[in-house]
Motif scaffolding. Structure first.
Motif, PDB file in Angstrom:
ATOM      1  N   ALA A 135     107.871 -57.847  44.082  1.00 54.90           N
ATOM      2  CA  ALA A 135     108.154 -58.034  45.529  1.00 54.90           C
ATOM      3  C   ALA A 135     106.858 -57.502  46.434  1.00 54.90           C
ATOM      4  N   TYR A 136     106.574 -58.407  47.534  1.00 50.30           N
ATOM      5  CA  TYR A 136     105.506 -58.163  48.546  1.00 50.30           C
ATOM      6  C   TYR A 136     105.687 -56.811  49.217  1.00 50.30           C
ATOM      7  N   ASP A 137     106.956 -56.738  49.748  1.00 48.94           N
ATOM      8  CA  ASP A 137     107.230 -55.699  50.874  1.00 48.94           C
ATOM      9  C   ASP A 137     108.068 -54.619  50.273  1.00 48.94           C
ATOM     10  N   GLY A 138     107.481 -53.499  50.058  1.00 51.88           N
ATOM     11  CA  GLY A 138     107.841 -52.234  49.752  1.00 51.88           C
ATOM     12  C   GLY A 138     109.221 -51.843  50.129  1.00 51.88           C
ATOM     13  N   PRO A 139     108.979 -51.498  51.290  1.00 53.10           N
ATOM     14  CA  PRO A 139     110.212 -50.793  52.172  1.00 53.10           C
ATOM     15  C   PRO A 139     111.427 -51.944  51.954  1.00 53.10           C
ATOM     16  N   GLU A 140     111.156 -53.093  52.203  1.00 53.08           N
ATOM     17  CA  GLU A 140     112.465 -53.952  52.235  1.00 53.08           C
ATOM     18  C   GLU A 140     112.879 -54.073  50.840  1.00 53.08           C
ATOM     19  N   GLN A 141     112.001 -54.088  49.851  1.00 52.54           N
ATOM     20  CA  GLN A 141     112.790 -54.269  48.384  1.00 52.54           C
ATOM     21  C   GLN A 141     113.504 -53.043  47.943  1.00 52.54           C
ATOM     22  N   ARG A 142     113.100 -51.945  48.256  1.00 52.26           N
ATOM     23  CA  ARG A 142     113.574 -50.699  47.899  1.00 52.26           C
ATOM     24  C   ARG A 142     115.089 -50.744  48.787  1.00 52.26           C
ATOM     25  N   ALA A 143     114.978 -51.137  49.829  1.00 51.42           N
ATOM     26  CA  ALA A 143     116.493 -51.124  50.569  1.00 51.42           C
ATOM     27  C   ALA A 143     117.139 -51.982  49.891  1.00 51.42           C
ATOM     28  N   ARG A 144     116.824 -53.341  49.251  1.00 47.36           N
ATOM     29  CA  ARG A 144     117.679 -54.122  48.693  1.00 47.36           C
ATOM     30  C   ARG A 144     118.197 -53.619  47.405  1.00 47.36           C
ATOM     31  N   ILE A 145     117.187 -52.976  46.558  1.00 54.08           N
ATOM     32  CA  ILE A 145     117.643 -52.330  45.531  1.00 54.08           C
ATOM     33  C   ILE A 145     118.775 -51.289  45.647  1.00 54.08           C
ATOM     34  N   ASP A 146     118.383 -50.373  46.668  1.00 59.00           N
ATOM     35  CA  ASP A 146     119.719 -49.447  47.023  1.00 59.00           C
ATOM     36  C   ASP A 146     120.840 -49.907  47.412  1.00 59.00           C
TER      37      ASP A 146
END
Length: 242
Positions: A135-146
């Motif tokens: 993914a490009y956007d780290g904070p957004e992707q981490r939120a999706r993973i969580d």
């Protein structure tokens, strides 16, 4: 005379399993479709749903092409893609629209069938888990993973967009291995893309396993060096146990 047999080192026992995220553990397409419909119903409910989706899909594909050509900033994906989509229907894309879509995308990110059970079974067998997403956007992707795995089963999470390169470049894989503190021959990488996951894992010295429902893609993965190619996550556990 007794012949001398060549030395064959015993393979290192498996210590960790690393996964791709979108397309492997979660279905980005379905989450995106639901988030797009949330946006459409808010911003332009008079537009037919399929027409809106078709336009948005064309725009995200065009955006990825611009990123690969070096003409678009990866972190502007939502702004460019949704801005162009809404503009086609004479709607100006606002920060509110972007926030609505992102919130819906996070909310709609769910594990694929068998994903949670597989991760639990691997951990029960003493295997460490890692995740490497392109993914490009780290904070957004981490939120999706969580949102997808609130129990946070992954010891290490690497978002390639936060570093210097995207898969199949070996650098994101090297970053993951460094954080794990393990060598590549102790693990396996599981993904759904022959080009990004299999090629990148093999270039990093990792064994690669492809999970994809289409036989032609499975064959491509094998040609590129995947040790196994399966159609669904439920087939992985006995293979990894071996």
């Amino acid at each position: 005379m007794t012949s001398i047999q060549p030395f064959r080192p015993t393979p290192e026992p498996l210590a960790f399993v690393a996964f791709d995220f979108d397309g492997t553990l979660t279905d980005f397409v379905q989450a995106d479709l639901r988030a797009l419909d949330t946006l459409r119903r808010h911003a332009c409910p008079q537009i037919e749903a399929q027409a809106f989706v078709d336009r948005a899909v064309d725009e995200i594909m065009a955006f990825h092409e611009r990123v690969e050509a070096g003409t678009s900033d990866p972190l502007r994906m939502h702004a460019e893609r949704l801005g162009r989509t809404l503009s086609a229907y004479d709607v100006i894309c606002t920060p509110g629209h972007l926030g609505l879509y992102v919130a819906a995308l996070i909310r709609e990110t769910r594990p694929l069938s068998g994903a949670a059970e597989l991760l639990t079974a691997l951990r029960q067998r003493g295997l460490r888990l890692a995740l490497l997403s392109n993914a490009y956007d780290g904070p957004e992707q981490r939120a999706r993973i969580d949102a997808c795995f609130p129990e946070r089963p992954f010891e290490v999470v690497v978002i390639a967009g936060e570093g210097e390169a995207l898969k199949p470049d070996p650098r994101p894989f090297a970053a993951m291995l460094t954080q794990l503190g393990l060598s590549a021959n102790r693990g396996v990488y599981v993904g759904d893309s022959p080009r990004h996951d299999v090629v990148g894992a093999r270039a990093s010295g990792l064994r690669a396993v492809l999970v994809h429902p289409h036989p032609s893609v499975q064959e491509q993965g094998k040609r590129l060096g995947a040790v196994h190619a399966v159609s669904r996550l439920g087939e992985l556990l006995p293979l990894l146990a071996r």
